[in-house]
Write an enzyme that holds these catalytic residues in place. Structure first.
Site, PDB file in Angstrom:
ATOM      1  N   LYS B 101      54.627  37.675  35.322  1.00  0.00           N
ATOM      2  CA  LYS B 101      53.581  36.707  34.973  1.00  0.00           C
ATOM      3  C   LYS B 101      53.229  36.954  33.517  1.00  0.00           C
ATOM      4  O   LYS B 101      52.757  38.031  33.161  1.00  0.00           O
ATOM      5  CB  LYS B 101      52.348  36.915  35.849  1.00  0.00           C
ATOM      6  N   GLY B 162      37.766  34.994  36.334  1.00  0.00           N
ATOM      7  CA  GLY B 162      36.542  35.655  36.780  1.00  0.00           C
ATOM      8  C   GLY B 162      35.335  34.758  36.943  1.00  0.00           C
ATOM      9  O   GLY B 162      34.308  35.188  37.461  1.00  0.00           O
TER      10      GLY B 162
END
Lengths: 65, 260, 370
Positions: B101, B162
């Protein structure tokens, strides 16, 4: 001798990579070691020497997103 | 239309039957990772690479991940394409497999990915045989560039890492889904199972959920909830209940006869 | 209700339709397709030339909306022409008074004979049609006709000349429940040209007929322009405007739209604005997206192949087994003088089968008035 470990200048008495790992009080089984931008497979740690001025990275896989 | 029982996602030569991807970040206790994977059935999980020394030593995360689950190391910490490439190579050499990733972030305030560096890193790593999953700010043009660069999927953020704000980027992601030649995996910002379901109903191929699961009061149950939501959203999509693509496909089943 | 539709229609008389249509870009069309609550500008966007490139996405959404609001159903009905006497001179119509053919008006017995045949076909919803000749077919005649048909059918719609509220009330009490009234053309200038004489030349009286009918309590009102007379997209807009006005003012009334388009009947004028199949579909789709709950009725003027396709494009009601001449079912099954040519000659059974083959359900009886 002086080596660059994880971005810091440290003094080490290690002769081999495995010595260095143990000197750092780390568990070999969970480590990845890179010496001078080359990843060293664990089976070779006992034979790979640590020389003055080497840039060494000791890494492990940790939690991340 | 496909039946959910035959619904598979191919990525990097692996067939995934679960479209919830998970992450190992922010878990209060690493012990919860394995039961969370079991409960959710997730078959792909992200990990990160960090320097360790006698001061910051940590337990080996691999102890908590069954071998049947595909590892997706990320390049978090990288600020340039070159750094991302380096991390990827290390991860691969260390035996993590060929999935990577790409996460290149220079914005420390909002943690928005650098699409430009991401495309550069993708190009290099794809040539070296990596299965590249780039994390990116949703952008139709960049999606095209990543396809040309050899990515295996694209991972647009739903909302910044987040924040748990769900699909703030919904309209951009919809455009990507409508035009992308690669699978679209919505990553970051998904805070509730309903948001994951929504992403799947929109036509996303998978979602990646880390923070919401890891920081919940019960990550095992949360993992299961997200998995069910992803499945429900996918089934809705397959049953034609959900929004179709914005632009017509190449064929015109309803009005093609007018051209005859 | 302080404003009638006439006031609304007048507002648009000086609107620069062509100017607006020319300014529409594809993005405007795509936004209109995506919207959930379309306004008049969206309707214009969808009727613009630019929207021709987006027919497929329009169709996909239209199909989805129609199924959402109507299910996968098509209502069936049949027309029964009971008189072709007509005092009007509509230049485009087969029943134009200057067309020399023998006029017919059915007796009550003959009407009953027609009803029996139509009912045997399975039909339960009918439309009664007459020309405009109040002296020949006065209110009492119509009331009697409705009373007879009540015994055979659950729903009777009237497609006759515009009447006053009182007359409509009487017909409703007799058993008629719906009204079909086509404006023919919303452009008042063209209207005047093609309706030079007779009662029908009164533009505003005709224009306000739907609301008169809705006002006295007809359950359903069906309207539409006769495509071919005026500029199609402008007429389509005005009809859409009319339908949405009625929907707004009479929330308990079912409003539906039709797209009768000129072909050629006996000694008829050439349509000045031929409506292509593509334009036909575009209008249907635009209407559907603009008014998701509006009914869309398709007659047997349209070909079988075309009607088969329209099922998936938002149509909700079809005529079937139609005869468009007076006494066409029982009295004079073979007669030349039709109001318009029936192109889709399939029987009710054949149409029903076709509808089922397309995955839809034919509905012969939708409701019943008590």
């Amino acid at each position: 001798m002086e080596i660059n470990l994880n971005g810091n200048l440290v003094v080490s008495k290690a002769k081999t990579l495995m010595d260095l790992v143990l000197e750092q009080d780390l568990d070999p089984s969970s480590l990845i070691a890179e010496v001078n931008l080359k990843v060293i497979p664990q089976e070779n740690w006992k034979t790979v020497p640590v020389r003055k001025g080497d840039t060494i990275e000791l890494l492990s896989l940790v939690g991340g997103g | 239309m496909t039946d959910i029982r035959n619904d598979k996602m191919r990525l990097g030569g692996i067939e995934f039957t679960n479209r919830l991807f998970t992450g190992t970040g922010k878990f209060a206790s690493l012990e919860l990772i394995a039961p969370m994977l079991e409960a959710s059935g997730s078959q792909l999980i992200t990990v990160a690479l960090r320097r360790v020394d006698k001061v910051s030593k940590r337990e080996n995360i691999l102890n908590h991940i069954p071998s049947s689950v595909t590892l997706l190391p990320n390049t978090s910490g990288a600020r340039t394409a070159d750094e991302a490439v380096r991390i990827a190579r290390i991860a691969r050499e260390a035996g993590c497999g060929k999935f990577i990733k790409i996460e290149v972030i220079t914005d420390m305030k909002y943690l928005m990915p650098d699409n430009h560096e991401t495309v550069k890193a993708t190009e290099i790593l794809a040539k070296e045989g990596f299965v590249v999953l780039p994390y990116m700010t949703p952008d139709v043009t960049v999606t095209r560039q990543l396809y040309d660069a050899g990515a295996s999927a694209v991972m647009p953020l739903g909302s910044p890492i987040g924040t748990n704000r769900g699909l703030e980027m919904k309209s951009m992601i919809k455009m990507m889904i409508a035009t992308s030649k690669l699978p679209v995996v919505v990553d970051a910002g998904i805070g509730r199972p309903s948001q994951a379901a929504e992403a799947m109903e929109m036509g996303a191929d998978a979602v990646l959920v880390n923070t919401a699961i890891a920081t919940s009061l019960d990550p095992v149950q949360a993992g299961m909830a997200f998995s069910m939501a992803v499945k429900a959203g996918r089934m809705a999509f397959l049953s034609g209940m959900a929004d179709r693509k914005l632009m017509a496909a190449a064929s015109s089943p309803l009005t093609g006869f007018l051209r005859e | 209700m302080t404003m009638s539709f006439l006031d609304k229609a007048i507002q648009f008389q000086s609107f620069d339709f062509d100017g607006y249509f020319n300014s529409v870009i594809l993005e405007d069309v795509m936004n209109s397709i995506e919207n959930d609550d379309l306004d008049l500008y969206d309707l214009l966007n969808l009727l613009s030339g630019t929207a021709q490139a987006a027919l497929e996405p329009m169709a996909q959404k239209a199909k989805k909306l129609t199924i959402q609001h109507f299910g996968k159903t098509i209502g069936l009905y049949a027309p029964i022409y009971i008189s072709d006497y007509c005092t009007n001179h509509c230049t485009y119509c087969g029943f134009n008074r200057s067309n020399g053919f023998e006029r017919t008006m059915l007796s009550m017995q003959e009407i009953e004979a027609e009803a029996r045949v139509v009912a045997d076909m399975g039909i339960r919803h009918v439309v009664i049609l007459t020309g405009e000749a109040p002296l020949m077919t006065p209110l009492s005649y119509l009331v009697n006709a409705v009373r007879i048909l009540r015994h055979y059918f659950s729903s009777i719609a009237l497609e006759i000349f515009p009447m006053d509220e009182n007359d409509y009330r009487i017909l409703k009490d007799a058993g008629a429940d719906s009204l079909t009234i086509y404006q023919e053309v919303y452009d008042p200038n063209i209207y005047r040209e093609v309706h030079p004489e007779g009662r029908k030349s009164n533009y505003s009286y005709r224009l306000l007929t739907p609301e008169r009918g809705a006002g006295i309590g007809f359950r359903a009102i069906n309207i539409g322009p006769l495509f071919g007379l005026g500029k199609p997209m402008i007429e389509a807009f005005m009809a859409g405007l009319h339908a949405s006005y009625l929907e707004q003012e009479f929330p308990d009334v079912e409003i539906s739209l039709s797209l009768p388009r000129m072909r050629k009947a006996t000694s008829c004028i050439e349509p000045r604005h031929m409506l292509s199949d593509r334009d036909f579909v575009q209008i249907m789709l635009a209407w559907r997206l603009f008014m998701p709950r509006i009914g869309i009725t398709i007659s047997t003027r349209e070909s079988p192949a075309f009607r088969d396709r329209l099922i998936h494009l938002g149509a909700t009601r079809y005529s079937a087994g139609s005869r468009t001449n007076v006494g066409g079912y029982a009295l004079k099954p073979i007669d030349a003088t039709v109001q318009f040519e029936v192109t889709d000659k399939r029987s009710v059974a054949e149409i029903s089968r076709m509808i089922r083959n397309n995955g839809y359900e034919p509905i012969l009886k939708d409701w019943e008035m008590f």
